[in-house]
Design a protein around this motif. Structure first.
Motif, PDB file in Angstrom:
ATOM      1  N   ARG A  30       0.646  -1.105   0.061  1.00  6.43           N
ATOM      2  CA  ARG A  30       0.034  -0.127  -0.047  1.00  6.43           C
ATOM      3  C   ARG A  30       0.982   1.078  -0.170  1.00  6.43           C
ATOM      4  O   ARG A  30       0.287   2.141  -0.468  1.00  6.43           O
ATOM      5  CB  ARG A  30      -1.045   0.039   1.203  1.00  6.43           C
ATOM      6  CG  ARG A  30      -2.596   0.061   1.162  1.00  6.43           C
ATOM      7  CD  ARG A  30      -3.446  -0.304   2.683  1.00  6.43           C
ATOM      8  NE  ARG A  30      -3.644   0.979   2.548  1.00  6.43           N
ATOM      9  CZ  ARG A  30      -4.399   1.356   3.603  1.00  6.43           C
ATOM     10  NH1 ARG A  30      -4.231   0.779   4.424  1.00  6.43           N
ATOM     11  NH2 ARG A  30      -5.576   2.318   3.931  1.00  6.43           N
ATOM     12  N   HIS A  82       2.498  16.590   1.913  1.00  2.00           N
ATOM     13  CA  HIS A  82       2.155  17.091   3.138  1.00  2.00           C
ATOM     14  C   HIS A  82       1.542  18.262   3.223  1.00  2.00           C
ATOM     15  O   HIS A  82       0.220  18.744   3.602  1.00  2.00           O
ATOM     16  CB  HIS A  82       3.291  17.342   4.658  1.00  2.00           C
ATOM     17  CG  HIS A  82       3.180  16.207   4.862  1.00  2.00           C
ATOM     18  ND1 HIS A  82       4.322  16.011   6.321  1.00  2.00           N
ATOM     19  CD2 HIS A  82       2.843  14.398   4.624  1.00  2.00           C
ATOM     20  CE1 HIS A  82       4.058  14.522   6.318  1.00  2.00           C
ATOM     21  NE2 HIS A  82       3.213  13.494   5.456  1.00  2.00           N
ATOM     22  N   LEU A  85      -2.411  18.629   1.408  1.00  2.00           N
ATOM     23  CA  LEU A  85      -3.624  17.476   2.453  1.00  2.00           C
ATOM     24  C   LEU A  85      -4.480  18.658   2.540  1.00  2.00           C
ATOM     25  O   LEU A  85      -4.228  20.000   2.913  1.00  2.00           O
ATOM     26  CB  LEU A  85      -2.793  17.352   4.528  1.00  2.00           C
ATOM     27  CG  LEU A  85      -2.060  15.911   3.977  1.00  2.00           C
ATOM     28  CD1 LEU A  85      -1.069  16.172   4.792  1.00  2.00           C
ATOM     29  CD2 LEU A  85      -2.561  14.553   3.521  1.00  2.00           C
ATOM     30  N   HIS A 101      -2.937  11.807  -1.070  1.00  4.71           N
ATOM     31  CA  HIS A 101      -4.320  11.176  -0.425  1.00  4.71           C
ATOM     32  C   HIS A 101      -5.582  11.673  -1.171  1.00  4.71           C
ATOM     33  O   HIS A 101      -6.140   9.576  -0.597  1.00  4.71           O
ATOM     34  CB  HIS A 101      -4.831  13.034   0.927  1.00  4.71           C
ATOM     35  CG  HIS A 101      -5.223  14.082   0.380  1.00  4.71           C
ATOM     36  ND1 HIS A 101      -4.466  15.008  -0.401  1.00  4.71           N
ATOM     37  CD2 HIS A 101      -6.672  14.739   0.274  1.00  4.71           C
ATOM     38  CE1 HIS A 101      -5.192  15.995  -0.124  1.00  4.71           C
ATOM     39  NE2 HIS A 101      -6.207  15.754  -0.707  1.00  4.71           N
ATOM     40  N   GLY A 105      -5.796   7.634   0.091  1.00  9.11           N
ATOM     41  CA  GLY A 105      -6.381   7.698   1.832  1.00  9.11           C
ATOM     42  C   GLY A 105      -5.132   9.043   2.476  1.00  9.11           C
ATOM     43  O   GLY A 105      -4.277   8.310   2.400  1.00  9.11           O
ATOM     44  N   GLU A 106      -5.859   9.710   3.315  1.00 10.28           N
ATOM     45  CA  GLU A 106      -5.256  11.113   4.269  1.00 10.28           C
ATOM     46  C   GLU A 106      -3.523  10.178   4.504  1.00 10.28           C
ATOM     47  O   GLU A 106      -3.156  10.589   4.952  1.00 10.28           O
ATOM     48  CB  GLU A 106      -5.975  11.870   4.783  1.00 10.28           C
ATOM     49  CG  GLU A 106      -6.428  12.824   4.118  1.00 10.28           C
ATOM     50  CD  GLU A 106      -7.395  13.581   5.612  1.00 10.28           C
ATOM     51  OE1 GLU A 106      -6.587  14.373   6.548  1.00 10.28           O
ATOM     52  OE2 GLU A 106      -8.788  13.853   5.100  1.00 10.28           O
ATOM     53  N   ASP A 107      -4.438   8.824   5.416  1.00 13.19           N
ATOM     54  CA  ASP A 107      -3.213   8.185   6.675  1.00 13.19           C
ATOM     55  C   ASP A 107      -2.662   8.052   5.523  1.00 13.19           C
ATOM     56  O   ASP A 107      -1.437   8.006   6.067  1.00 13.19           O
ATOM     57  CB  ASP A 107      -4.315   7.558   6.852  1.00 13.19           C
ATOM     58  CG  ASP A 107      -4.880   5.992   5.944  1.00 13.19           C
ATOM     59  OD1 ASP A 107      -5.197   6.284   4.850  1.00 13.19           O
ATOM     60  OD2 ASP A 107      -5.792   5.658   6.584  1.00 13.19           O
ATOM     61  N   ILE A 108      -2.639   7.213   4.539  1.00 10.27           N
ATOM     62  CA  ILE A 108      -1.302   7.240   4.118  1.00 10.27           C
ATOM     63  C   ILE A 108      -0.329   8.003   3.117  1.00 10.27           C
ATOM     64  O   ILE A 108       1.249   8.045   3.412  1.00 10.27           O
ATOM     65  CB  ILE A 108      -1.668   5.807   2.615  1.00 10.27           C
ATOM     66  CG1 ILE A 108      -2.405   4.584   2.844  1.00 10.27           C
ATOM     67  CG2 ILE A 108      -0.796   5.607   1.643  1.00 10.27           C
ATOM     68  CD1 ILE A 108      -0.707   3.702   3.950  1.00 10.27           C
ATOM     69  N   VAL A 110      -0.244  10.128   4.579  1.00  8.06           N
ATOM     70  CA  VAL A 110       0.380  11.742   5.836  1.00  8.06           C
ATOM     71  C   VAL A 110       2.066  10.376   5.858  1.00  8.06           C
ATOM     72  O   VAL A 110       3.252  10.966   5.864  1.00  8.06           O
ATOM     73  CB  VAL A 110      -0.054  11.495   7.805  1.00  8.06           C
ATOM     74  CG1 VAL A 110       0.624  11.847   8.443  1.00  8.06           C
ATOM     75  CG2 VAL A 110      -1.186  12.504   7.484  1.00  8.06           C
ATOM     76  N   LEU A 111       2.129   9.162   5.891  1.00  4.30           N
ATOM     77  CA  LEU A 111       2.770   8.098   6.029  1.00  4.30           C
ATOM     78  C   LEU A 111       3.573   8.313   4.860  1.00  4.30           C
ATOM     79  O   LEU A 111       5.251   7.444   4.837  1.00  4.30           O
ATOM     80  CB  LEU A 111       2.635   6.860   6.580  1.00  4.30           C
ATOM     81  CG  LEU A 111       1.332   6.275   7.732  1.00  4.30           C
ATOM     82  CD1 LEU A 111       0.600   5.361   8.128  1.00  4.30           C
ATOM     83  CD2 LEU A 111       2.339   6.764   8.577  1.00  4.30           C
ATOM     84  N   THR A 112       3.219   8.415   3.612  1.00  5.72           N
ATOM     85  CA  THR A 112       4.221   8.198   3.001  1.00  5.72           C
ATOM     86  C   THR A 112       5.049   9.700   2.570  1.00  5.72           C
ATOM     87  O   THR A 112       6.612   9.248   2.631  1.00  5.72           O
ATOM     88  CB  THR A 112       3.180   8.380   1.800  1.00  5.72           C
ATOM     89  OG1 THR A 112       1.941   7.712   0.726  1.00  5.72           O
ATOM     90  CG2 THR A 112       4.034   8.760   0.038  1.00  5.72           C
ATOM     91  N   ASP A 114       5.996  10.718   5.116  1.00  7.17           N
ATOM     92  CA  ASP A 114       7.222  10.541   6.682  1.00  7.17           C
ATOM     93  C   ASP A 114       8.251   9.462   5.996  1.00  7.17           C
ATOM     94  O   ASP A 114       9.207   9.607   6.269  1.00  7.17           O
ATOM     95  CB  ASP A 114       6.236  10.140   7.927  1.00  7.17           C
ATOM     96  CG  ASP A 114       5.259  11.072   8.647  1.00  7.17           C
ATOM     97  OD1 ASP A 114       5.636  12.256   8.429  1.00  7.17           O
ATOM     98  OD2 ASP A 114       4.705  10.175   9.604  1.00  7.17           O
TER      99      ASP A 114
END
Ligand code: GRG
Length: 292
Positions: A30, A82, A85, A101, A105-108, A110-112, A114
């Motif tokens: 993912r 970021h 977002l 996002h 999706g927003e969660d992935i 943010v992590l991408t 990071d």
């Protein structure tokens, strides 16, 4: 080699090294897909080109500057993810396709961002482990991406939007940090890899200051008059958000004049270098007249 051939060579080297870095990453499908989606085909690769062209100009080996060029491109890409977002600039389109996002999706997203930041530092540490001299350039990059650079500039940008003091000094400070710092770091790590002297580094810093402003003014101009298809991101977004931009501060026509004046200053700042500056002379001209 002319400007276009050199740019192709720099982009090609960067893309191949980035692909090598990413292929070795062991991660869930993912997030790996999201990393690949945001890095490739990517944007203009301006920052890697600045680093490699500067190294080239000083007679260095491009492979010495390549880890820095790739690290900076990963940091830049994280910042764009970021920035898009909903809690930041809330933009659905980036590099001509749905923002990270929107696609993942927003969660992935943010992590991408990071993960790309971490990969950038892993790349920098590996470069420092193979040659201790690289610590200097790695520190320049870390400072440019942090609170005294890009993140500091982003905080100022958000503050300006929500009613902070709108004066020319704040405008220049915001953009010299948010956009200019990473541009300066790109040029400096290229100069360091190429073995530039202290006085040559000073000229490069001077050039970076002017070039960073030129890049931002033209970005602000394109936000108003650019073609969204070519620009690759929504136009009109900055003025809609009430951002502190060059056209908002000085007006559209004066901003165009300022861009011309800044381009001249950028040229002058490197004209005393006893080097082949032709790549940068063309880059200034292309930036002044850019459509994306
Ligand atoms: C740390 C939560 C968190 C967010 C970071 C620092 C930051 C968000 C955003 C700042 C990055 C930003 C949007 C700077 C503006 C600079 C700019 C004009 C970017 C576009 O650069 P191009 O045109 O893009 O070189 P391409 O797509 O060609 O690489």
């Amino acid at each position: 080699m002319d400007y276009l051939q050199k740019t192709e060579q720099y982009c090609d080297l960067t893309n191949r090294r980035l692909a090598e870095i990413i292929v070795n990453v062991s991660a869930h499908d993912r997030i790996k897909k999201a990393i690949e989606y945001t890095l490739f085909p990517g944007g203009k690769r301006l920052r890697p080109c600045l680093a490699l062209a500067c190294c080239d100009m000083f007679g260095g080996n491009l492979f010495d500057a390549l880890p820095f060029a790739c690290s900076i491109e990963m940091i830049h890409t994280y910042s764009l993810i970021h920035d898009d977002l909903p809690c930041m600039d809330d933009s659905d389109l980036r590099r001509g396709k749905p923002s990270c996002h929107i696609a993942f999706g927003e969660d992935i997203a943010v992590l991408t961002g990071d993960a790309l930041l971490n990969l950038a530092y892993e790349t920098l540490f590996a470069a420092c482990a193979s040659n201790g001299e690289n610590v200097k350039a790695a520190s320049v990059i870390a400072l440019s991406a942090g609170l005294s650079g890009m993140i500091g500039g982003q905080v100022l940008d958000l503050t300006n939007e929500s009613g902070g003091e709108k004066c020319a000094e704040t405008l220049y400070e915001t953009h010299s940090k948010k956009t200019g710092a990473l541009i300066e770091a790109s040029l400096l790590c290229g100069a360091l890899s190429g073995g530039a002297s202290a006085s040559e580094i000073e000229s490069i810093k001077n050039f970076a200051g002017h070039y960073g402003v030129l890049f931002q003014i033209t970005d602000d101009i394109l936000d108003i008059s650019g073609n969204q298809e070519v620009f690759g991101k929504p136009t009109g977004a900055d003025s809609d958000a009430g951002k502190l931009t060059f056209p908002a501060m000085f007006g559209f026509e004066r901003s165009k004049e300022l861009a011309e004046e800044t381009a001249k200053n950028a040229h002058m700042s490197i004209s005393g270098l006893n080097k082949d500056i032709s790549y940068f002379v063309q880059l200034i001209d292309i930036t002044l007249n850019r459509e994306k």
